[in-house]
Design a protein around this motif. Structure first.
Motif, mmCIF file in Angstrom:
data_model
loop_
_atom_site.group_PDB
_atom_site.id
_atom_site.type_symbol
_atom_site.label_atom_id
_atom_site.label_comp_id
_atom_site.label_asym_id
_atom_site.label_seq_id
_atom_site.Cartn_x
_atom_site.Cartn_y
_atom_site.Cartn_z
ATOM 1 N N SER A 243 -1.497 2.993 11.177
ATOM 2 C CA SER A 243 -0.506 3.954 11.990
ATOM 3 C C SER A 243 0.975 3.966 11.528
ATOM 4 O O SER A 243 1.150 3.368 10.540
ATOM 5 N N ASN A 244 1.437 4.701 12.241
ATOM 6 C CA ASN A 244 3.192 4.559 11.821
ATOM 7 C C ASN A 244 3.729 3.384 11.931
ATOM 8 O O ASN A 244 4.538 2.918 11.047
ATOM 9 N N TRP A 245 3.404 2.635 12.932
ATOM 10 C CA TRP A 245 3.847 1.164 12.926
ATOM 11 C C TRP A 245 3.430 0.529 11.900
ATOM 12 O O TRP A 245 4.078 -0.611 11.454
ATOM 13 N N HIS A 246 1.801 0.555 11.748
ATOM 14 C CA HIS A 246 1.345 -0.480 10.571
ATOM 15 C C HIS A 246 2.086 -0.145 9.243
ATOM 16 O O HIS A 246 2.335 -0.929 8.462
ATOM 17 N N GLU A 247 2.198 1.259 9.127
ATOM 18 C CA GLU A 247 2.767 1.814 7.774
ATOM 19 C C GLU A 247 4.208 1.123 7.504
ATOM 20 O O GLU A 247 4.694 0.824 6.277
ATOM 21 N N ALA A 248 4.973 0.851 8.514
ATOM 22 C CA ALA A 248 6.271 0.432 8.370
ATOM 23 C C ALA A 248 6.366 -1.231 7.969
ATOM 24 O O ALA A 248 7.037 -1.561 7.610
ATOM 25 N N GLN A 249 4.990 -1.802 8.344
ATOM 26 C CA GLN A 249 4.929 -3.177 8.087
ATOM 27 C C GLN A 249 4.075 -3.698 6.745
ATOM 28 O O GLN A 249 4.586 -4.363 6.031
ATOM 29 N N ILE A 250 2.940 -2.853 6.597
ATOM 30 C CA ILE A 250 2.137 -3.366 5.666
ATOM 31 C C ILE A 250 1.776 -2.204 4.545
ATOM 32 O O ILE A 250 1.415 -2.365 3.314
ATOM 33 N N ARG A 251 2.003 -0.901 4.927
ATOM 34 C CA ARG A 251 1.689 0.380 4.058
ATOM 35 C C ARG A 251 0.143 0.124 3.916
ATOM 36 O O ARG A 251 -0.144 0.167 2.554
ATOM 37 N N LEU A 252 -0.713 0.202 4.567
ATOM 38 C CA LEU A 252 -1.973 0.128 4.461
ATOM 39 C C LEU A 252 -2.623 1.466 3.744
ATOM 40 O O LEU A 252 -3.677 1.557 3.129
ATOM 41 N N SER A 253 -1.765 2.668 3.698
ATOM 42 C CA SER A 253 -2.200 3.692 2.876
ATOM 43 C C SER A 253 -2.196 3.676 1.565
ATOM 44 O O SER A 253 -2.759 4.310 0.804
ATOM 45 N N GLU A 254 -1.664 2.409 1.006
ATOM 46 C CA GLU A 254 -1.385 2.156 -0.490
ATOM 47 C C GLU A 254 -2.817 1.371 -1.021
ATOM 48 O O GLU A 254 -3.221 1.090 -1.990
ATOM 49 N N LEU A 255 -3.655 0.977 0.192
ATOM 50 C CA LEU A 255 -4.872 0.214 -0.195
ATOM 51 C C LEU A 255 -5.826 0.983 -1.121
ATOM 52 O O LEU A 255 -5.809 2.240 -0.796
ATOM 53 N N PRO A 256 -6.666 0.436 -1.831
ATOM 54 C CA PRO A 256 -7.449 1.435 -2.948
ATOM 55 C C PRO A 256 -8.763 1.678 -2.096
ATOM 56 O O PRO A 256 -9.956 1.171 -2.166
ATOM 57 N N VAL A 257 -8.767 2.657 -1.120
ATOM 58 C CA VAL A 257 -9.699 3.055 -0.221
ATOM 59 C C VAL A 257 -10.210 4.446 -0.334
ATOM 60 O O VAL A 257 -9.393 4.990 -0.904
ATOM 61 N N ASP A 258 -11.190 4.919 0.277
ATOM 62 C CA ASP A 258 -11.567 6.177 0.329
ATOM 63 C C ASP A 258 -10.922 7.212 1.172
ATOM 64 O O ASP A 258 -10.934 8.569 1.280
ATOM 65 N N GLY A 259 -10.482 6.713 2.100
ATOM 66 C CA GLY A 259 -9.706 7.286 3.499
ATOM 67 C C GLY A 259 -9.271 6.532 4.374
ATOM 68 O O GLY A 259 -9.136 5.227 4.251
ATOM 69 N N LEU A 260 -8.351 6.974 5.394
ATOM 70 C CA LEU A 260 -7.787 6.502 6.476
ATOM 71 C C LEU A 260 -8.205 6.888 7.861
ATOM 72 O O LEU A 260 -8.470 7.959 8.007
ATOM 73 N N ILE A 261 -8.100 5.892 8.673
ATOM 74 C CA ILE A 261 -8.311 6.187 10.047
ATOM 75 C C ILE A 261 -6.842 5.814 10.739
ATOM 76 O O ILE A 261 -6.078 4.803 10.705
ATOM 77 N N TRP A 262 -6.089 7.109 11.073
ATOM 78 C CA TRP A 262 -4.586 6.873 11.479
ATOM 79 C C TRP A 262 -4.392 6.966 12.986
ATOM 80 O O TRP A 262 -4.865 8.268 13.536
ATOM 81 N N TYR A 263 -4.123 6.078 13.469
ATOM 82 C CA TYR A 263 -3.897 5.776 15.201
ATOM 83 C C TYR A 263 -2.536 6.748 15.470
ATOM 84 O O TYR A 263 -1.458 6.578 14.842
ATOM 85 N N ARG A 264 -2.755 7.894 16.231
ATOM 86 C CA ARG A 264 -1.558 8.586 16.537
ATOM 87 C C ARG A 264 -1.534 8.836 17.802
ATOM 88 O O ARG A 264 -2.072 9.541 18.772
ATOM 89 N N PRO A 265 -0.666 7.835 18.581
ATOM 90 C CA PRO A 265 -0.321 7.812 19.835
ATOM 91 C C PRO A 265 0.231 9.019 20.451
ATOM 92 O O PRO A 265 1.083 9.650 19.925
ATOM 93 N N VAL A 266 -0.139 9.432 21.713
ATOM 94 C CA VAL A 266 0.589 10.726 22.139
ATOM 95 C C VAL A 266 1.756 10.146 23.050
ATOM 96 O O VAL A 266 1.561 9.305 23.866
ATOM 97 N N ARG A 267 2.909 10.933 22.461
ATOM 98 C CA ARG A 267 4.362 10.409 23.125
ATOM 99 C C ARG A 267 4.520 11.299 24.365
ATOM 100 O O ARG A 267 4.131 12.300 24.135
#
Length: 213
Positions: A189-213
């Motif tokens: 999620s945007n929150w996780h990316e700010a802390q860990i940058r999970l999108s940089e892991l060597p994976v095939d895809g992402l499940i991205w939580y997008r909370p409704v603001r």
């Protein structure tokens, strides 16, 4: 990289084919969504069955002790869903909470068995996990598409975030070595990316939580 948007309510501006609908996380922040399994807010699976199809994927409460899973699978297929995932999930529970909920039964192994039966019924599946033993249990159950969740994180510095990322990279590499045919996604999620940058892991895809603001 293929990205699926995890949402409590689908948004018209998004490609609906890449949406995973999870009604019980509507209105929750990113940290709160991780605790949805212990935050009873609505009848999750009933909400899925009574709401129009919101995407390709339905996130089910796989440890729901009520109702027929066969009927749930059938209803969701008829609505137009092509796949199911175990979210909210017990994978994040530890200690006494995990032990107490296992009597329901509510455990990762139970969730993977439910998904395996969904797969046998003709649905695609995504199995959430956060640890190697959970990934192995999901694979042993016959699941070949998995989602790595980083766990309940509280990163207090950039250096800690780098260390957690490195640990997750090692986990991904271990699973790749043990089960090279498995497709791996990472939850973020945007929150996780700010802390860990999970999108940089060597994976095939992402499940991205997008909370409704």
């Amino acid at each position: 990289m293929h990205t699926i948007s995890l949402m409590g309510d689908a948004q018209p501006s998004l490609d609906n084919s890449n949406v995973m609908f999870c009604p019980s996380i509507l209105g929750l922040t990113e940290p709160q969504a991780d605790l949805a399994i212990v935050m009873p807010r609505l009848d999750h699976n009933r909400q899925l069955r009574e709401t129009r199809c919101q995407g390709t994927w339905a996130a089910i409460l796989a440890c729901d002790p009520f109702g027929s899973e066969v009927a749930l699978f059938s209803d969701l297929r008829e609505k137009g869903y092509r796949g199911l995932a175990n979210w909210p999930s017990t994978i994040l529970l530890d200690g006494s909470m995990r032990q107490s909920m296992s009597t329901i039964p509510a455990s990762p192994e139970h969730e993977y068995a439910v998904l395996a039966r969904a797969k046998a019924s003709g649905l695609q599946t995504l199995g959430f996990f956060r640890a190697l033993e959970q990934a192995r249990a999901a694979i042993d159950a016959g699941l070949n598409s998995l989602v790595l969740h980083p766990g309940l994180v509280d990163i207090d510095s950039a250096a800690t975030g780098v260390m957690v990322n490195a640990s997750l990279q090692r986990l991904v590499k271990t699973i790749r070595a043990e089960a090279p045919g498995v497709t791996l996604y990472a939850y973020t999620s945007n929150w996780h990316e700010a802390q860990i940058r999970l999108s940089e892991l060597p994976v095939d895809g992402l499940i991205w939580y997008r909370p409704v603001r």
